[in-house]
Design an enzyme around this catalytic site. Sequence first.
Site, PDB file in Angstrom:
ATOM      1  CG  HIS A 196      73.064  88.095  29.744  1.00 37.43           C
ATOM      2  ND1 HIS A 196      74.326  87.568  29.582  1.00 37.43           N
ATOM      3  CD2 HIS A 196      73.074  89.277  29.060  1.00 37.43           C
ATOM      4  CE1 HIS A 196      75.060  88.385  28.850  1.00 37.43           C
ATOM      5  NE2 HIS A 196      74.328  89.432  28.522  1.00 37.43           N
ATOM      6  CG  ASP A 245      74.852  84.209  30.172  1.00 36.20           C
ATOM      7  OD1 ASP A 245      73.672  84.186  29.779  1.00 36.20           O
ATOM      8  OD2 ASP A 245      75.551  85.249  30.173  1.00 36.20           O
ATOM      9  CB  SER A 259      76.252  89.978  25.282  1.00 37.50           C
ATOM     10  OG  SER A 259      76.726  90.674  26.399  1.00 37.50           O
TER      11      SER A 259
END
Length: 580
Positions: free
Chosen positions: A339, A396, A501
């Site tokens: 993402h 992801d 992330s």
Amino acid sequence: MESRKRPNETSNNQELGLCSSKKTQQDQNTFPTKTIKITMGENPKKYLCNLTHRETGSLYEALNSHGLVKREIEKQAGKEMLVCGKEGTEGYINLGMPLRCFPQGSHVVITFSKTESEEKKNNEVCGRFDQSSAECVVFYIHAVGNREQRILRCRDLHEEGTKLCVYGFKGETIKTTLRKDGRFCSFVESDHWKLINSDTIIENSQPVDVLEGKLFQIDVERKESSWAAARTQKSELEDRNISELKGYIVNLYPTLTGEREKVRACIKEKSESSKEESLLQAYKRKFSEVAKSSISNQMLKLLSCFMDSTGLIVWDNNGNRGRATCFVFRGLYIFTCRHVLNDIVGEGREPSECLDLISQCVRVTFDDEYCEEPTSNFNSCFYIEPWLLISDDTLDYAVLKLKENGQQVPAGLYNNGIAFVLPSELIYMIGHENGNKVFDRCAVVTQGKRKEKSQQFVHGTEAAGHSHYSKFLHMCTKRSFQEMNVNPNDFTYNIFYNGSSGSPLFDCKGSLVAMHTVGFICEYESGVYNVIEVGIKMESILADIKQKHKIWYDGVCVNQQDVEMCSEAYINVFKQDIKM
């Protein structure tokens, strides 16, 4: 004790024929001299001898005039020489320190350590070697910075209780002294650090004159992002460095929406069944127990090494700016969240079709210091190859490849083993907070009545009964218990992420467990909202890669018949190397 040492000193000198050269003897007749005692290695009885040299010379110059030490230096080419004071002076000494700074009869111990410097050409010696007639000032610095920051180039010295012996000349500033020392990371080039001694704070612009004989700790300031400061409107979440995942990205990752609902259902289920204390209180108690637990020196060394392999991704795509975390998997290959790539290229674009764009606007740095802009002149900056063969929007993850630029790429985390079992309670995450590299302790959140029937993978395929739910790891971090006066209805998806992330997560043995992906806003009690953070298990990612990209997997990953045994062997060897 002195009377016991002297016969050994005389015996070693006679047996090895260790004496100064004729030139050195002539110098001694002209200049004042200083005598120090030398021990080679950790054994206090090994090669204990005296060395006399003119006191205007440096420690390194004196050691090289000694036949035994010079031969040992040549033998240990490619390793960094560490000299630690045992008597007369303390701590790890700068090799350029003049002998006139040493008390007569000082005792030093010489060891050799592999560090990043082993890759430098011409066996560059780390130290300060400028000369001055000014009076020397000797003081000491803790090897670990305030808030457990890494401040030294040599990772082996990053250990609680270790200190450095630093010298400067009267009249020069603290900043100049540490910048010239040569052993500190590049933060010394900036103005955003200071010395701390008990309750006293000393700015680096002050002269070193008043530091004589004192012990200090370095505190490197955490500067606020200039991007964040430029925003005119800030929500409470933005203040906490958390951003809602953009709607178009959420729509591309239905797995995240599904996982959010599973987390909420699990919390609701546990809240209803909990009678003695609220679920929030139970999680707080568990996290508090985890946070209070001490970290062993061995684990600190491991985390320090892992920090070197954790990088910051920054990008500027025509004003679309952001940052995330990545880590070196093996060789030039790095892992991050897929993402993140969608955020880089923008809405309506497929990352695999924008490889040139990603290559042009993305930078990766493994520096410890904060950087304000993607165009900053990092000390260690890599571009990305226009290559995206391996990624998955269900789990992801994305694998990117660094462009070779002559710089040494940090060691890959895959070499340290992959954890194939769910950690019981405590795991560690290395990520970025306002651009600064940090590590957090995390408490694993159990996943309700849906018990995982199997945690193991058999030859890269999921064992029977291994549900999709078990591919995710839920955890509480320090962010989970910060009070939030927000209404989830003000946000569309309640799915958030920050600069962490793509952060690696480790168990207490140092094995790679998972990769951090996002956080979810969840309601623990009526009107009480907090964030549960989620990671994707590395076992699930590698199983997916092996199934879809077997050639790459076989070429990059170790072909393991028994993954757990091999992983355990990796981490044991790694720990032994650190002890050495």
